[in-house]
Design an enzyme around this catalytic site. Structure first.
Site, PDB file in Angstrom:
ATOM      1  N   PHE A 114      89.848  27.733  30.244  1.00 39.42           N
ATOM      2  CA  PHE A 114      90.056  27.144  28.913  1.00 39.42           C
ATOM      3  C   PHE A 114      88.794  27.188  28.049  1.00 39.42           C
ATOM      4  O   PHE A 114      88.865  26.992  26.842  1.00 39.42           O
ATOM      5  CB  PHE A 114      90.592  25.716  29.037  1.00 39.42           C
ATOM      6  CG  PHE A 114      89.552  24.633  28.995  1.00 39.42           C
ATOM      7  CD1 PHE A 114      88.888  24.246  30.136  1.00 39.42           C
ATOM      8  CD2 PHE A 114      89.241  24.009  27.797  1.00 39.42           C
ATOM      9  CE1 PHE A 114      87.929  23.254  30.090  1.00 39.42           C
ATOM     10  CE2 PHE A 114      88.275  23.015  27.738  1.00 39.42           C
ATOM     11  CZ  PHE A 114      87.622  22.637  28.890  1.00 39.42           C
ATOM     12  N   LYS A 115      87.645  27.462  28.652  1.00 41.63           N
ATOM     13  CA  LYS A 115      86.411  27.550  27.871  1.00 41.63           C
ATOM     14  C   LYS A 115      86.522  28.615  26.777  1.00 41.63           C
ATOM     15  O   LYS A 115      85.834  28.548  25.765  1.00 41.63           O
ATOM     16  CB  LYS A 115      85.225  27.860  28.778  1.00 41.63           C
ATOM     17  CG  LYS A 115      85.009  26.897  29.933  1.00 41.63           C
ATOM     18  CD  LYS A 115      84.741  25.485  29.455  1.00 41.63           C
ATOM     19  CE  LYS A 115      84.199  24.575  30.549  1.00 41.63           C
ATOM     20  NZ  LYS A 115      85.151  24.241  31.618  1.00 41.63           N
ATOM     21  N   ASP A 116      87.376  29.610  27.001  1.00 39.48           N
ATOM     22  CA  ASP A 116      87.544  30.655  25.987  1.00 39.48           C
ATOM     23  C   ASP A 116      88.116  30.110  24.679  1.00 39.48           C
ATOM     24  O   ASP A 116      87.919  30.714  23.624  1.00 39.48           O
ATOM     25  CB  ASP A 116      88.484  31.755  26.502  1.00 39.48           C
ATOM     26  CG  ASP A 116      87.875  32.539  27.660  1.00 39.48           C
ATOM     27  OD1 ASP A 116      86.676  32.865  27.590  1.00 39.48           O
ATOM     28  OD2 ASP A 116      88.602  32.825  28.624  1.00 39.48           O
ATOM     29  N   LEU A 119      84.846  29.107  23.126  1.00 42.28           N
ATOM     30  CA  LEU A 119      83.721  30.049  23.151  1.00 42.28           C
ATOM     31  C   LEU A 119      84.064  31.424  22.593  1.00 42.28           C
ATOM     32  O   LEU A 119      83.178  32.256  22.413  1.00 42.28           O
ATOM     33  CB  LEU A 119      83.148  30.146  24.564  1.00 42.28           C
ATOM     34  CG  LEU A 119      82.244  28.949  24.886  1.00 42.28           C
ATOM     35  CD1 LEU A 119      81.965  28.839  26.367  1.00 42.28           C
ATOM     36  CD2 LEU A 119      80.937  29.042  24.101  1.00 42.28           C
ATOM     37  N   THR A 149      82.098  27.874  31.943  1.00 42.78           N
ATOM     38  CA  THR A 149      81.418  27.982  30.652  1.00 42.78           C
ATOM     39  C   THR A 149      80.504  29.202  30.612  1.00 42.78           C
ATOM     40  O   THR A 149      80.438  29.906  29.598  1.00 42.78           O
ATOM     41  CB  THR A 149      80.569  26.718  30.372  1.00 42.78           C
ATOM     42  OG1 THR A 149      81.455  25.623  30.192  1.00 42.78           O
ATOM     43  CG2 THR A 149      79.715  26.877  29.128  1.00 42.78           C
TER      44      THR A 149
END
Ligand code: PLP
Length: 491
Positions: A114-116, A119, A149
């Site tokens: 889910f960091k995408d 980011l 991350t």
């Protein structure tokens, strides 16, 4: 919109400036001074594609960006098929697993976590801000990662002009696939360093570098300024608000909730960024009922939410959900600020945390509930969900367990579990839990992925399959106390 420090000893800044700086100069975190209301009627927004909805929400926060600028950033970030492998970007599953239970899949971006969601956008916001404010010749992004991350930031910043990125990860604290994703990263502006310590050591080391004034002066002389890709950067947090609205819109569209009806969210939590974005959505007017904070055996947040005592003095446990192996949860500071509006108090609590690892603050919010999963419970949850025909990763499984604990008996509102990573990032542990006999005995990360594909009937995501045979380019390792020196040497 103006951004202020949670600790009250830094001048207010505009959004772009807060994004450039990462951390406020007084050591606090930047927060918006108030919550804009998302006033458009639901009829207008529930049918918007993801990128348009994200734009509508972000423009309320990022008021120093022009609409054109912001729209360009957002459309490139949430582009299918360039950056996401499904056109919905953040698809919500059907209600097939349980009564009124849905999963919001946030793992369809370039790095399968889910960091995408944030980011893929942050580098564009940062570059636009750097142009606007002309603060330094070069920005160096310092990042501590518990696994996901790091890769998302590397993907986002690789090849970006005027930016160099250094990622520190706990050498033995990430999954094989996560490590490979980072150590094979290409690009002339990227550096990856393993740290002989856990995530808290790594994150503390990065925060120390940020607060090292002498170092900041030395690099400033070379035209360099530091910034962060961690969720201490408000530019990480704000893009995450959008998917809470998007999930709600999907539920309205498929008739699971009538416009204005309440929805609960269960969030696998580590640094408290994801769930805090849910709180922001709530403060903006989204009808959220409960926010269920799910932890693993590192259950410091569970104890805090129930007792009002935050106590990081406990053994750090390495689990099969490593991105939640965190005892110092940074973004909680923002929540404490928003509910107390008392920066002097926050400064005092954070000093206590720094000195003794402990503080007391009774959270006046029944809306936040908490539960945690032991390793055995996480494995049982993996198995139970896979029995219903859906395979999740261990973080999402821990959240499923937390949802179960919180919804025992009684009809509640629809519940959305945030699914934070692809199960293929954790193939060995997922396989071990759902089908012990099938786990590949050896052969490493790729044999495990193959076995998981066989057992689950799912395809190995393209960007993980392509790691096979990639050259390992980053082998540096250091002690936590050597991190500052490592940065100076790299620069
Ligand atoms: C980062 C991460 C989390 C924790 O999210 P926070 O915003 O740090 O609370 C949970 N699951 C996965 C897979 C992650 O990568």
């Amino acid at each position: 919109m103006v951004y202020v420090s949670t600790r009250g000893n830094a001048p207010p800044v505009a959004a772009g400036q807060a994004i450039i700086q990462g951390l406020a100069p007084d050591g606090g975190l930047y927060v918006p001074e108030n919550f804009p209301q998302f006033n458009r009627s639901m009829k207008e927004w529930v049918n918007l594609p993801y990128a348009e909805l994200a734009f509508e929400i972000l423009r309320l926060y990022l008021t120093d960006y022009s609409d054109e600028e912001l729209r360009a950033c957002v459309e490139k970030a949430y582009a299918y098929p360039e950056n996401f492998d499904v056109p919905a970007i953040a698809p919500l599953t059907d209600e097939v697993y349980d009564n009124d239970l849905y999963f919001l899949e946030l793992f369809h971006g370039r790095t399968l976590a889910f960091k995408d969601m944030a980011l893929s956008l942050l580098p564009r916001l940062l570059t636009a801000a750097a142009k606007k404010y002309k603060t330094s010749e070069k920005t160096v992004i310092l990042t501590a990662t518990s696994g996901d991350t790091g890769k998302a930031a590397l993907e986002g910043f690789a090849g970006v002009d005027g930016v160099e990125i250094i990622v520190f990860f706990p050498q033995d604290g990430v999954s094989d696939v996560q490590k490979l994703q980072m150590t094979t990263q290409e690009g002339s502006n990227v550096h990856v360093v393993g740290v002989r310590g856990n995530f808290d050591d790594t994150q503390t080391g990065v925060k120390k570098i940020f607060s090292d004034r002498a170092l900041a002066e030395r690099v400033k002389a070379k035209g360099i300024a530091f910034s962060s890709a961690n969720s201490i950067n408000v530019g990480r947090l704000l893009p995450q608000v959008a998917y809470y609205f998007y999930a709600y819109g999907q539920l309205v569209k498929n008739g699971a909730v009538s416009p204005g009806g309440g929805v609960d969210f269960t969030v696998p939590t580590g640094n408290f960024g994801n769930i805090l974005a849910g709180y922001y959505a709530l403060r903006m007017g989204l009808p959220i009922g409960k926010l269920i904070c799910a932890s693993n055996q590192n259950n410091v947040l569970y104890d805090f939410i129930r007792t009002g005592v935050y106590d990081a003095n406990r053994p750090f446990v390495s689990t099969i959900s490593p991105s939640m192996d965190i005892l110092i949860s940074s973004n909680l500071e923002r929540l404490l600020y928003h509910v107390s509006n008392d920066p002097a108090l926050i400064g005092k609590l954070m000093a206590e945390l720094n000195a003794g690892g402990r503080y007391r603050f009774a959270l006046p919010l029944a809306r936040f509930q908490a539960a945690y999963a032991t390793e055995a419970e996480t494995r049982a949850a993996l198995k139970e969900i896979s029995g219903k025909g859906y395979v999740v990763d261990p973080h999402t499984a821990a959240a499923y367990h937390a949802y179960r604990e919180n919804s025992a008996g009684g009809e509640g509102a629809p519940n959305v579990i945030i699914a934070t990573a692809s199960p293929f990032k954790f193939s060995a542990d997922v396989l071990g839990a759902i089908s012990a006999g099938e786990a590949a005995k050896d052969g490493g990360a790729f044999a495990q992925m193959d076995a998981l594909a066989r057992v689950s009937g799912l395809r190995i995501p393209r960007r993980l399959a392509s790691l096979r045979g990639k050259e390992v380019r980053h082998r540096a390792v250091c002690e936590p106390r050597e991190m500052t020196r490592a940065v100076e040497e790299l620069l």
